[in-house]
Enzyme design. Structure first.
Site, PDB file in Angstrom:
ATOM      1  CB  CYS A  67      -1.499 -47.224   8.372  1.00 35.77           C
ATOM      2  SG  CYS A  67      -2.642 -48.140   8.510  1.00 35.77           S
ATOM      3  CG  HIS A  69      -3.091 -41.104   6.664  1.00 34.17           C
ATOM      4  ND1 HIS A  69      -2.628 -41.897   6.408  1.00 34.17           N
ATOM      5  CD2 HIS A  69      -4.111 -42.076   7.613  1.00 34.17           C
ATOM      6  CE1 HIS A  69      -2.734 -43.259   6.949  1.00 34.17           C
ATOM      7  NE2 HIS A  69      -3.363 -43.017   7.654  1.00 34.17           N
ATOM      8  CG  ASN A  93      -5.933 -48.272   5.669  1.00 37.19           C
ATOM      9  OD1 ASN A  93      -4.969 -48.070   4.655  1.00 37.19           O
ATOM     10  ND2 ASN A  93      -5.877 -47.594   6.289  1.00 37.19           N
TER      11      ASN A  93
END
Length: 834
Positions: free
Chosen positions: A184, A319, A359
């Site tokens: 990620c 995040h 995401n």
């Protein structure tokens, strides 16, 4: 990365000059801002009927643990293979993530006012992508169908190793090129690596970002204790946060060294003040668990690199995966990092776009950067979407952070504004990026230019060209003179030159009077290779117009060439004659006497040629009639400009003293004078109006040939027939004035659009007809050096009308029934534009 000035220019900062983003309900940065500023979401919940139509088995979607929530990116398989140099079969073997990145990189550079295929500097490529089973799925289903498979093509098209290299190859980018795979945090790490490459001198510019597109994403099966939300809701920093949901999309930034960006006139969207990358190591409970110490050290390092206090950070784009453990650990680490340097860091807004678009994994960090750049552009921090939907925030008491349930004004200050972006990867590789304000006043490139803007417009086909013309007209409506110059400069120097072409000519002051807009009848299709270009120069019976003469005041190249020849003519003409010729050029006073027209026509011809030559427009063939043959001889290398100017003066004097009915053959004196001229063989093919054929070296070197010039109409007709016969597909341009030679070539069969003249425009200004000529030549495929054009007519590069791509559904036949993430109606669609 502290600011250091070299000669007054900041040279060791990295600027963000372009960006592109696609995600759920997001086609571009404007859509993205509308979505996040309103606190909206691209989340979709698929019905059982939709899931069944996508090929999801009822056993799967009726499973109580199945979560039928997606963040779909529109047109995920839509692609324009031809525009990116691929065949349709090659495109079908190429992972859609690779294809999306080809377009995303193009768009990021395009938004900076540049064309990715003609960037002059070394450009690096640093891109991440989500793990994909695209290649293995084709192999599996293709084998089941006993299909022949191009194994090499599939490997190149689906292996992550080749994604960045494909971008570099497609666009001819020669800087470092690598695919970044850190889960990620991939695109966050890519931004760090790109910035470091620029600062270390490995490249001057770089593309950095990531992509996450899963063709099989139609929801997921929730696992107790896993990272995915059982409700299908991604709610970072909320008390109800119970997991993440993956999204689909791409985000790319175009970075340049700040001084390079300023000199090029790029938009400065923001400046990267500092970046840092590290790994949590073993200081965490497990491989999949974030580490507080690593994140804290990372943020502190980035602040140190940026030479900033935590109180300078007004926005933290966290995040924010939306897991209760991950969010809590992230806030703890960020709080420690802020307080370890300063006891009271102040009020910092906390935000995460994952609640808006899911995401994006490998693209999440770059998408976070774009959200912060947009917040700075709009002076507004967007709200946290879950709060608007009624969710309760996590307890942030005792931390430096607050959450917003509505847009918050974020005004500039004398100390500047800064935003920080955290990007953490499963496995512990972390990236932190700090952005600073772009200084609106810092621009090296300046606006200057003509009173008319020439707009070259092109597209892949006439249909898209019409859309481009309409879009440019809309962009110009109500715009200031500066913006009109910016749009013109960007269209000339920052767009590809495609096959279907048109031009517009508009006044900078915004008045509608005299504006020339194309209609489809005026579109042209440029040949693949530039056409032969024939320059034609008329004889002394042509009368130049006042507007054409006034070019002296308007154009430096024209003026310089005329001045050089005038300096020679001053010594050859009687004072009163010279004064009249000079005033004709300097004041636009039209000479009536035939004796004066020859020098004036010659000066116009060499001046117009100088203007065109500065733009890289040079003749392949020359034709001259009467005095025009002397002008053509100068441009063809037979005479120096000094000798040509003298010869024109001698010829005009000889003809002025001819008896009634006499011809040029009677100026014996002219022939004698020509013996003192140094003659050369022509360097450019020239058609002779004395023989009606190509000028030979022997004739060019013979003084008697030039002394016996007639200017007869019959010989001109023969010369025109010879030229048209030899160059039937050439583009013809008559300089100096008049239309007689162009009329003759049209009668000889040349298409009207390929027979051009610099005709007068009355009160519209001296430069407009010449600019219109440049545009007409460009439409026919003649190459124009637009960078040279910018020496006298320039502006800033801006994000304006983009290129349209025609989308075809590119999906390998083996996957047609195995991509539940794609709406069935999209699998065979084609012909739409993006």
């Amino acid at each position: 990365m502290a600011v250091r000035a070299v000669g007054g220019v900041v040279s060791d900062r990295v600027a963000v000059v372009g960006m592109s983003i696609r995600a759920a309900n997001v086609r571009n940065s404007a859509d993205f801002w509308r979505l996040i500023s309103a606190g909206q979401s691209g989340r979709r919940e698929l019905s059982h009927e939709e899931l069944a139509s996508r090929g999801v088995s009822d056993r799967r979607y009726k499973d109580p643990a199945y979560v039928s929530v997606v963040y779909p990116m529109g047109d995920a398989i839509g692609f324009d293979p031809k525009a990116f140099g691929l065949s349709k079969s090659e495109a079908e073997l190429t992972d859609p993530q690779h294809r999306v990145m080809l377009e995303a990189c193009y768009r990021a550079v395009e938004s900076s006012g540049c064309y990715i295929g003609s960037l002059p500097d070394r450009v690096g490529v640093f891109l991440g992508l989500r793990t994909s089973d695209f290649g293995s799925q084709i192999e599996y289903h293709g084998a089941a169908a006993a299909d022949d498979l191009d194994v090499t093509g599939l490997a190149i098209g689906s292996n992550p190793d080749y994604m960045s290299s494909r971008v570099s190859y497609t666009y001819g980018l020669t800087g470092p090129s690598m695919t970044v795979l850190t889960a990620c945090s991939s695109s966050g790490v890519a931004v760090h690596l790109a910035s470091q490459a620029i600062l270390s001198g490995e490249c001057d510019s770089a593309l950095a970002g990531g992509v996450a597109v899963n063709l099989r994403d139609a929801g997921y099966v929730f696992t107790e204790g896993g990272i995915y939300s059982p409700r299908g809701c991604c709610e970072p920093y909320m008390a109800s946060a119970d997991g993440t949901v993956e999204g689909n999309g791409s985000a790319v930034l175009f970075l340049r060294r700040l001084d390079v960006a300023l000199a090029a006139g790029n938009p400065i969207l923001g400046v990267i003040a500092g970046t840092a990358v590290n790994n949590d190591g073993r200081q965490r409970a497990g491989f999949t668990v974030p580490g507080v110490a690593g994140q804290m050290e990372l943020i502190a390092e980035a602040l140190d690199v940026a030479e900033l206090r935590p109180s300078s950070i007004g926005l933290l784009e966290g995040h924010g995966t939306g897991t209760s453990i991950g969010d809590a650990l992230e806030i703890e680490a960020a709080t420690q990092a802020f307080r370890s340097v300063e006891a009271d860091p102040g009020d910092c807004r906390l935000h995460s776009i994952k609640s808006n678009i899911g995401n994006l994994t490998a693209a999440a960090g770059a998408a976070g950067v774009i959200s912060c750049l947009l917040a700075m552009r709009h002076d507004t921090i967007p709200p946290n979407a879950p709060l608007l939907a009624g969710a309760l925030p996590m307890d942030l008491r005792g931390t430096p952070f607050t959450l917003a349930d509505k847009p918050v004004s974020w005004q500039r200050s004398e100390h500047g504004r800064y935003a920080a972006i955290s990007s953490f990867g499963l496995g512990g590789t972390n990236a932190h990026i700090i952005l600073g304000d772009a200084d609106r006043e810092v621009r090296i490139a300046s606006r200057k230019g003509r009173s008319w803007q020439l707009l070259p417009l092109s597209a892949d086909d006439p249909q898209r060209l019409t859309a481009t013309v309409d879009a440019v007209r809309v962009a110009l409506q109500g715009s200031s003179a500066d913006v009109r110059r910016d749009i013109g400069h960007t269209l000339r120097t920052g767009r590809p030159e495609l096959g279907a072409r048109a031009t517009a000519l508009i006044p900078v002051d915004g008045s509608a009077t005299g504006a020339l807009w194309p209609d489809p009848e005026g579109y042209r299709t440029a040949p693949q290779s530039p056409p032969t270009l024939v320059f034609m120069f008329p004889g002394e019976h042509v009368r130049p117009t006042d507007a054409t003469l006034a070019l002296y005041r308007a154009e430096p190249a024209f003026r310089s060439a005329v001045d050089d020849s005038l300096a020679v003519m001053e010594h050859e003409l009687a004072p009163e004659t010279y004064a009249a010729v000079r005033d004709a050029c300097l004041q636009g006073e039209l000479p009536m006497a035939a004796e004066l027209r020859q020098p004036v026509l010659h000066l116009l011809g060499v001046g117009q040629h100088a203007f065109l030559s500065d733009l890289g427009i040079e003749p392949d063939v020359l034709v001259g009639h009467g005095v025009g043959e002397l002008t053509a001889a100068q441009l063809g290398g037979v005479f120096s400009y000094e000798d040509a100017a003298r010869a024109v003066c001698w010829r005009s004097q000889a003809m002025a003293h001819l008896p009634a009915g006499g011809t040029a053959e009677s100026a014996a004196g002219f022939t004698r004078r020509m013996r003192d001229v140094r003659l050369h063989a022509p360097t450019t093919p020239t058609i002779s109006c004395a023989s009606g054929a190509r000028l030979t070296d022997e004739d060019a070197l013979d003084p008697a040939y030039w002394g016996a010039q007639r200017g007869d109409q019959a010989l001109l007709d023969e010369a025109v027939r010879t030229t048209v016969s030899e160059y039937p597909h050439a583009v013809y341009l008559q300089l100096s004035g008049g239309t007689n030679l162009i009329d003759a070539v049209r009668l000889g069969g040349v298409a009207p659009e390929a027979a051009l003249t610099v005709s007068a425009d009355g009160d519209a200004g001296a430069i407009r007809p010449l600019l219109r000529t440049v545009g007409s030549l460009w439409k026919q495929g003649v190459q124009v050096d637009w960078d040279a054009y910018a020496q006298c007519d320039t502006g800033l590069r801006i994000d304006t009308v983009p290129r349209s791509f025609e989308l075809t559904a590119c999906l390998h036949p083996a996957l047609l029934e195995h991509c539940p993430g794609i709406d069935p109606t999209e699998r065979t669609g084609e012909g739409t534009l993006r």
